[in-house]
Design a protein around this motif. Structure first.
Motif, PDB file in Angstrom:
ATOM      1  N   TRP A  68       0.835  -1.196   0.000  1.00  0.00           N
ATOM      2  CA  TRP A  68       0.000   0.000   0.000  1.00  0.00           C
ATOM      3  C   TRP A  68       0.870   1.246   0.000  1.00  0.00           C
ATOM      4  N   ILE A  69       0.539   2.188  -0.880  1.00  0.00           N
ATOM      5  CA  ILE A  69       1.251   3.453  -0.983  1.00  0.00           C
ATOM      6  C   ILE A  69       0.238   4.596  -0.967  1.00  0.00           C
ATOM      7  N   TYR A  70       0.409   5.552  -0.061  1.00  0.00           N
ATOM      8  CA  TYR A  70      -0.382   6.775  -0.077  1.00  0.00           C
ATOM      9  C   TYR A  70       0.462   7.874  -0.719  1.00  0.00           C
ATOM     10  N   TYR A  71      -0.138   8.617  -1.633  1.00  0.00           N
ATOM     11  CA  TYR A  71       0.632   9.689  -2.272  1.00  0.00           C
ATOM     12  C   TYR A  71      -0.207  10.940  -2.470  1.00  0.00           C
ATOM     13  N   ASP A  72       0.459  12.082  -2.292  1.00  0.00           N
ATOM     14  CA  ASP A  72      -0.177  13.374  -2.534  1.00  0.00           C
ATOM     15  C   ASP A  72       0.102  13.818  -3.958  1.00  0.00           C
ATOM     16  N   VAL A  73      -0.892  14.420  -4.582  1.00  0.00           N
ATOM     17  CA  VAL A  73      -0.771  14.866  -5.973  1.00  0.00           C
ATOM     18  C   VAL A  73      -0.361  16.337  -5.988  1.00  0.00           C
ATOM     19  N   TYR A  74       0.872  16.582  -6.425  1.00  0.00           N
ATOM     20  CA  TYR A  74       1.402  17.938  -6.472  1.00  0.00           C
ATOM     21  C   TYR A  74       1.755  18.384  -7.888  1.00  0.00           C
ATOM     22  N   GLY A  75       2.425  17.514  -8.638  1.00  0.00           N
ATOM     23  CA  GLY A  75       2.916  17.908  -9.953  1.00  0.00           C
ATOM     24  C   GLY A  75       2.584  16.893 -11.025  1.00  0.00           C
ATOM     25  N   ARG A  76       3.314  16.961 -12.133  1.00  0.00           N
ATOM     26  CA  ARG A  76       2.999  16.139 -13.299  1.00  0.00           C
ATOM     27  C   ARG A  76       3.255  14.656 -13.045  1.00  0.00           C
ATOM     28  N   GLY A  77       4.276  14.346 -12.256  1.00  0.00           N
ATOM     29  CA  GLY A  77       4.576  12.936 -11.992  1.00  0.00           C
ATOM     30  C   GLY A  77       3.476  12.238 -11.228  1.00  0.00           C
ATOM     31  N   THR A  78       3.027  12.853 -10.134  1.00  0.00           N
ATOM     32  CA  THR A  78       1.955  12.244  -9.346  1.00  0.00           C
ATOM     33  C   THR A  78       0.612  12.330 -10.068  1.00  0.00           C
ATOM     34  N   LYS A  79       0.424  13.400 -10.848  1.00  0.00           N
ATOM     35  CA  LYS A  79      -0.810  13.488 -11.651  1.00  0.00           C
ATOM     36  C   LYS A  79      -0.865  12.345 -12.667  1.00  0.00           C
ATOM     37  N   ALA A  80       0.277  12.033 -13.280  1.00  0.00           N
ATOM     38  CA  ALA A  80       0.328  10.920 -14.231  1.00  0.00           C
ATOM     39  C   ALA A  80      -0.006   9.602 -13.551  1.00  0.00           C
ATOM     40  N   LEU A  81       0.394   9.475 -12.281  1.00  0.00           N
ATOM     41  CA  LEU A  81       0.129   8.241 -11.543  1.00  0.00           C
ATOM     42  C   LEU A  81      -1.367   8.053 -11.303  1.00  0.00           C
ATOM     43  N   THR A  82      -2.095   9.150 -11.116  1.00  0.00           N
ATOM     44  CA  THR A  82      -3.543   9.036 -10.878  1.00  0.00           C
ATOM     45  C   THR A  82      -4.283   8.500 -12.103  1.00  0.00           C
ATOM     46  N   GLU A  83      -3.670   8.605 -13.262  1.00  0.00           N
ATOM     47  CA  GLU A  83      -4.311   8.157 -14.501  1.00  0.00           C
ATOM     48  C   GLU A  83      -4.208   6.648 -14.710  1.00  0.00           C
ATOM     49  N   LYS A  84      -3.396   5.979 -13.912  1.00  0.00           N
ATOM     50  CA  LYS A  84      -3.229   4.537 -14.064  1.00  0.00           C
ATOM     51  C   LYS A  84      -4.434   3.794 -13.487  1.00  0.00           C
ATOM     52  N   LYS A  85      -4.826   2.739 -14.178  1.00  0.00           N
ATOM     53  CA  LYS A  85      -6.022   1.972 -13.806  1.00  0.00           C
ATOM     54  C   LYS A  85      -5.648   0.611 -13.223  1.00  0.00           C
ATOM     55  N   VAL A  86      -6.621  -0.028 -12.602  1.00  0.00           N
ATOM     56  CA  VAL A  86      -6.422  -1.394 -12.106  1.00  0.00           C
ATOM     57  C   VAL A  86      -6.034  -2.297 -13.276  1.00  0.00           C
ATOM     58  N   GLY A  87      -4.967  -3.056 -13.083  1.00  0.00           N
ATOM     59  CA  GLY A  87      -4.457  -3.934 -14.139  1.00  0.00           C
ATOM     60  C   GLY A  87      -3.324  -3.327 -14.934  1.00  0.00           C
ATOM     61  N   ASP A  88      -3.164  -1.993 -14.884  1.00  0.00           N
ATOM     62  CA  ASP A  88      -2.040  -1.342 -15.560  1.00  0.00           C
ATOM     63  C   ASP A  88      -0.733  -1.691 -14.865  1.00  0.00           C
ATOM     64  N   GLU A  89       0.342  -1.646 -15.631  1.00  0.00           N
ATOM     65  CA  GLU A  89       1.666  -1.897 -15.071  1.00  0.00           C
ATOM     66  C   GLU A  89       2.376  -0.586 -14.743  1.00  0.00           C
ATOM     67  N   ILE A  90       3.134  -0.605 -13.629  1.00  0.00           N
ATOM     68  CA  ILE A  90       4.040   0.486 -13.312  1.00  0.00           C
ATOM     69  C   ILE A  90       5.381  -0.127 -12.942  1.00  0.00           C
ATOM     70  N   GLU A  91       6.437   0.676 -13.046  1.00  0.00           N
ATOM     71  CA  GLU A  91       7.777   0.208 -12.714  1.00  0.00           C
ATOM     72  C   GLU A  91       8.123   0.623 -11.293  1.00  0.00           C
ATOM     73  N   ILE A  92       8.596  -0.326 -10.519  1.00  0.00           N
ATOM     74  CA  ILE A  92       8.898  -0.117  -9.105  1.00  0.00           C
ATOM     75  C   ILE A  92      10.354  -0.482  -8.836  1.00  0.00           C
ATOM     76  N   LEU A  93      11.080   0.406  -8.201  1.00  0.00           N
ATOM     77  CA  LEU A  93      12.413   0.101  -7.700  1.00  0.00           C
ATOM     78  C   LEU A  93      12.276  -0.076  -6.195  1.00  0.00           C
ATOM     79  N   ALA A  94      12.628  -1.267  -5.681  1.00  0.00           N
ATOM     80  CA  ALA A  94      12.342  -1.564  -4.271  1.00  0.00           C
ATOM     81  C   ALA A  94      13.170  -2.759  -3.795  1.00  0.00           C
ATOM     82  N   PRO A  95      13.260  -2.943  -2.452  1.00  0.00           N
ATOM     83  CA  PRO A  95      12.966  -1.946  -1.421  1.00  0.00           C
ATOM     84  C   PRO A  95      14.177  -1.035  -1.229  1.00  0.00           C
ATOM     85  N   LEU A  96      13.944   0.223  -0.920  1.00  0.00           N
ATOM     86  CA  LEU A  96      15.010   1.203  -0.805  1.00  0.00           C
ATOM     87  C   LEU A  96      15.134   1.717   0.628  1.00  0.00           C
TER      88      LEU A  96
END
Length: 260
Positions: A68-96
């Motif tokens: 689970w990740i909570y994120y605040d929407v401030y700029g273009r990067g986080t705004k782009a993240l809100t556009e992703k739907k269930v089933g979409d893929e994202i790239e994760i670098l972890a654990p850091l």
């Protein structure tokens, strides 16, 4: 070991204020994740160059193999993240993160401000599971910013968390530091862990030093790489009179040793 993963989103929804909740499943990350670990997220190929770079987010919870990740929407990067739907893929670098919360104390006070509470929530579950006594403080300006209120209730933490709103719209009226000194003096061998806005953490650190108890801050910083290469998230180590990287030597630091 840090790895680059492609994961599928299982949930991505608006919570309140400017905060969203993102969930994805990955058994390997879930098994490795510890409180204070964070991840670097980038939506897949179409967002590789615009906006540039990944975004850092704390691991707020792990439920079975779901992160689970909570994120605040401030700029273009986080705004782009809100556009992703269930089933979409994202790239994760972890654990850091290399330096995590030390658990060598008898009583723990966790002070989180705003989205910074998500940097402490997974630790709350760990402390409860290990029967270690703690009290959490959660502060925001107004009720609408209490994005993790449902999480607190769903996990049965109502009696473990003191909530402060600056305008008095929920819980106690005031700042997170209002009763911190008295609370910290109630038990022996107490430590304060804090995560949130810079000004809040400085105020928490000041109180800890006034009463001479340990204080550790999980720092938030703008990062380009997340693993120490770009040297873009440095802070001053006053003990060594040098600089350390939030992403690599942190994210948790003894506040007596750094310049907040």
């Amino acid at each position: 070991m840090i790895k680059d993963y492609k994961v599928k989103i299982t949930e991505n929804r608006f919570i309140s204020g400017i905060t969203w909740l993102l969930k994805f499943k990955n058994k390997e990350i879930a098994e490795k994740a510890k409180p204070a670990h964070f991840i670097m997220v980038r939506p897949t190929a179409e967002y590789q160059y615009d906006p540039m770079m990944r975004r850092a987010f704390a691991i707020a919870d792990v439920v079975d193999d779901e992160i689970w990740i909570y994120y605040d929407v401030y700029g273009r990067g986080t705004k782009a993240l809100t556009e992703k739907k269930v089933g979409d893929e994202i790239e994760i670098l972890a654990p850091l993160g290399k330096n995590l919360f030390p658990e060598k104390f008898d009583y723990y006070i966790l002070v989180g401000g705003g989205i910074g509470f998500a940097g402490l929530s997974y630790l709350m579950k760990k402390l409860r599971n290990e029967n270690k006594p703690f009290k959490a403080i959660y502060g925001v300006r107004r009720k609408q910013q209490l994005s993790m209120l449902d999480w607190i209730k769903e996990n049965g933490f109502e009696n473990d968390v003191i909530i402060y709103t600056e305008d008095g719209s929920y819980g106690e009226k005031g700042l997170v530091i209002r009763d911190l000194k008295e609370l910290a003096l109630e038990n022996k061998n107490t430590v304060i862990f804090t995560c949130g806005p810079h000004g809040m953490m400085k105020a928490v650190d000041k109180i800890a030093k006034e009463i001479n108890i340990p204080c550790y801050a999980s720092l938030e910083s703008k990062m380009a790489c997340g693993f120490g290469i770009c040297i873009g998230c440095v802070i001053k180590d006053v003990e060594k009179n040098s600089y350390v990287r939030v992403c690599y030597e942190g994210p948790v630091f003894d506040t007596y040793k750094i310049e907040l």
